[in-house]
Enzyme design. Structure first.
Site, PDB file in Angstrom:
ATOM      1  N   HIS A   1      -2.469  14.026 -43.145  1.00 43.83           N
ATOM      2  CA  HIS A   1      -2.781  14.569 -41.832  1.00 43.83           C
ATOM      3  C   HIS A   1      -3.293  13.446 -40.934  1.00 43.83           C
ATOM      4  O   HIS A   1      -3.587  12.339 -41.388  1.00 43.83           O
ATOM      5  CB  HIS A   1      -3.827  15.678 -41.951  1.00 43.83           C
ATOM      6  CG  HIS A   1      -3.307  16.920 -42.604  1.00 43.83           C
ATOM      7  ND1 HIS A   1      -4.019  18.094 -42.660  1.00 43.83           N
ATOM      8  CD2 HIS A   1      -2.135  17.176 -43.247  1.00 43.83           C
ATOM      9  CE1 HIS A   1      -3.320  19.021 -43.286  1.00 43.83           C
ATOM     10  NE2 HIS A   1      -2.169  18.482 -43.653  1.00 43.83           N
TER      11      HIS A   1
ATOM     12  N   GLU B   1      -6.128  12.928 -39.404  1.00 43.26           N
ATOM     13  CA  GLU B   1      -7.465  12.419 -39.685  1.00 43.26           C
ATOM     14  C   GLU B   1      -7.446  11.395 -40.821  1.00 43.26           C
ATOM     15  O   GLU B   1      -8.146  10.381 -40.754  1.00 43.26           O
ATOM     16  CB  GLU B   1      -8.404  13.571 -40.053  1.00 43.26           C
ATOM     17  CG  GLU B   1      -8.572  14.611 -38.954  1.00 43.26           C
ATOM     18  CD  GLU B   1      -7.636  15.796 -39.097  1.00 43.26           C
ATOM     19  OE1 GLU B   1      -8.077  16.930 -38.873  1.00 43.26           O
ATOM     20  OE2 GLU B   1      -6.449  15.563 -39.440  1.00 43.26           O
TER      21      GLU B   1
ATOM     22  N   TRP C   1      27.602  16.225 -13.527  1.00 40.13           N
ATOM     23  CA  TRP C   1      26.305  16.616 -14.027  1.00 40.13           C
ATOM     24  C   TRP C   1      25.513  17.237 -12.896  1.00 40.13           C
ATOM     25  O   TRP C   1      25.631  16.790 -11.746  1.00 40.13           O
ATOM     26  CB  TRP C   1      25.550  15.407 -14.572  1.00 40.13           C
ATOM     27  CG  TRP C   1      26.169  14.790 -15.790  1.00 40.13           C
ATOM     28  CD1 TRP C   1      26.979  13.712 -15.848  1.00 40.13           C
ATOM     29  CD2 TRP C   1      25.978  15.212 -17.147  1.00 40.13           C
ATOM     30  NE1 TRP C   1      27.323  13.432 -17.152  1.00 40.13           N
ATOM     31  CE2 TRP C   1      26.706  14.348 -17.963  1.00 40.13           C
ATOM     32  CE3 TRP C   1      25.257  16.245 -17.739  1.00 40.13           C
ATOM     33  CZ2 TRP C   1      26.738  14.480 -19.356  1.00 40.13           C
ATOM     34  CZ3 TRP C   1      25.284  16.374 -19.102  1.00 40.13           C
ATOM     35  CH2 TRP C   1      26.023  15.488 -19.895  1.00 40.13           C
TER      36      TRP C   1
ATOM     37  N   THR D   1      29.404  28.525 -25.224  1.00 38.22           N
ATOM     38  CA  THR D   1      29.130  27.108 -24.967  1.00 38.22           C
ATOM     39  C   THR D   1      29.875  26.227 -25.956  1.00 38.22           C
ATOM     40  O   THR D   1      30.426  25.181 -25.599  1.00 38.22           O
ATOM     41  CB  THR D   1      27.612  26.842 -25.062  1.00 38.22           C
ATOM     42  OG1 THR D   1      26.940  27.558 -24.022  1.00 38.22           O
ATOM     43  CG2 THR D   1      27.310  25.360 -24.920  1.00 38.22           C
TER      44      THR D   1
ATOM     45  N   ASP E   1      32.558  23.761 -24.309  1.00 38.61           N
ATOM     46  CA  ASP E   1      32.103  22.378 -24.165  1.00 38.61           C
ATOM     47  C   ASP E   1      32.234  21.533 -25.434  1.00 38.61           C
ATOM     48  O   ASP E   1      32.165  20.309 -25.357  1.00 38.61           O
ATOM     49  CB  ASP E   1      30.638  22.351 -23.714  1.00 38.61           C
ATOM     50  CG  ASP E   1      30.419  23.064 -22.388  1.00 38.61           C
ATOM     51  OD1 ASP E   1      31.392  23.170 -21.609  1.00 38.61           O
ATOM     52  OD2 ASP E   1      29.283  23.514 -22.135  1.00 38.61           O
TER      53      ASP E   1
END
Length: 363
Positions: free
Chosen positions: A44, A46, A163, A189, A193
């Site tokens: 973590h 600490e 764009w 999509t 695309d």
């Protein structure tokens, strides 16, 4: 604390299901240790900061974005290490939202004789907003993102959309993809695309697999081509369908690297709430929904969005047939609209980013 937030932010996207925490250790007005959360199962924030500070940590002050943990998980409690290192003062910004241990870390440190303060920070709250939802509900924190023109269009009437925003705004989107655990689009999509749906660096190259969001495609009838570009990219892909899939079709998609999941809902569509539960149970803490308009509309209609980030390009597209970013059923009356609170406006190059949080109380 501001530095701790920056450190924690740098780890977003690599620590789930753990929170991305930042920590700074100060002694005699000098920073002697810094750290942020390592990938799940490792140190973590600490612990990383304490290791950097070494013996100088004795009688120092620890600034940390989230209350130190006091329980055993994949790693021992951070509170034990903080006490053993001789830290005398701990300042944290966000109380642990986990209802099973909230406040326990601060109590353990005070019981050991340390001075402990909670100093709230809006920036730290935002850093830990996804973890806070996931640890309480088991669901991912959902961010709806879209880009549109000043007149609310996402493409011209012919479908051209390249764009609407400039390079700086598009770079911000890549950063968002890196920081969130998953990215979701609809089959429309994918078919229109053929996107890669990857997080990329400034040169346009895909980031390493461990920094890639999981790709999720809402595809009721499993129409995703097995030759899709996204299936050739680093990272995992989930195809969420609404029913049984023809065995040959499933075999083709799985051979291409996709995981096909059936989540039947109403009207032959994918059960969106069921999908979020599935993703949350798999450890996904945050999800970016990029569209198109049908997906965003359905998510907003169902009130499943926690945050909205709308990029606006300074242009006018026009056209009654040009698509808008949010479709779905929508509001019947103005009293039914989904209003945003805690809104923020930021300029990114020539473009603007509006961020807000849907008001669960409605108008």
């Amino acid at each position: 604390m501001a530095r701790a937030v920056v450190l924690g932010s740098s780890a977003l996207g690599s620590t789930s299901p753990n929170p991305s925490v930042g920590a700074v250790i100060v002694r005699d007005d000098r920073v002697i240790g810094e750290g942020y959360t390592s990938p799940a199962g490792q140190n973590h924030a600490e612990i990383n900061a304490l290791r950097q500070a070494g013996n100088d940590a004795r009688d120092a002050t620890l600034y940390v974005t989230l209350e130190p943990c006091c329980h055993y998980g994949r790693t021992p409690p951070c509170t034990d290490a903080i006490i053993a290192a001789g830290i005398s003062h701990v300042v944290f910004a966000v109380t642990d939202p986990n209802p099973r241990v909230s406040g326990g870390g601060a109590a353990a440190l005070r019981a050991a004789g340390l001075t402990v303060e909670c100093r709230p920070s809006p920036e730290a709250d935002q850093l830990h907003e996804a973890f806070a939802k996931h640890i309480v509900t088991g669901l991912p924190f959902v961010v709806a993102k879209f880009a549109m023109s000043l007149d609310g269009k996402i493409a011209t009437r012919t479908g051209d959309s390249m764009w609407i925003t400039g390079p700086m705004a598009r770079a911000r989107v890549q950063q968002m993809r890196k920081e969130l655990d998953g990215i979701m689009v609809g089959i429309g999509t994918v078919l229109a695309d053929n996107p890669q749906l990857t997080a990329r660096d400034i040169s346009g190259d895909a980031l390493p697999e461990n920094l890639q969001p999981v790709r999720i495609v809402l595809d009721s009838s499993a129409r995703t081509p097995a030759t899709s570009r996204m299936l050739q990219q680093p990272g995992r892909t989930i195809i969420a369908t609404a029913g049984s899939v023809e065995p040959a079709r499933r075999s083709d998609l799985e051979a291409a690297g996709a995981l096909v999941v059936s989540l039947p809902g109403a009207d032959g569509r994918v059960d969106l709430a069921g999908l979020l539960s599935y993703l949350g149970e798999s450890g996904m803490v945050s999800l970016l929904v990029e569209g198109g308009g049908g997906v965003l509309g359905a998510m907003l209609d169902a009130r499943l969005v926690d945050k909205v980030q709308a990029f606006i390009g300074p242009m006018l597209i026009g056209g009654v047939d040009a698509r808008s970013p949010v479709e779905g059923v929508g509001a019947r009356m103005m009293s039914d609209v989904l209003r945003l609170k805690r809104t923020n406006l930021e300029q990114i190059g020539p473009d603007w980013l509006i961020t807000g949080y849907p008001d669960s109380n409605g108008a």
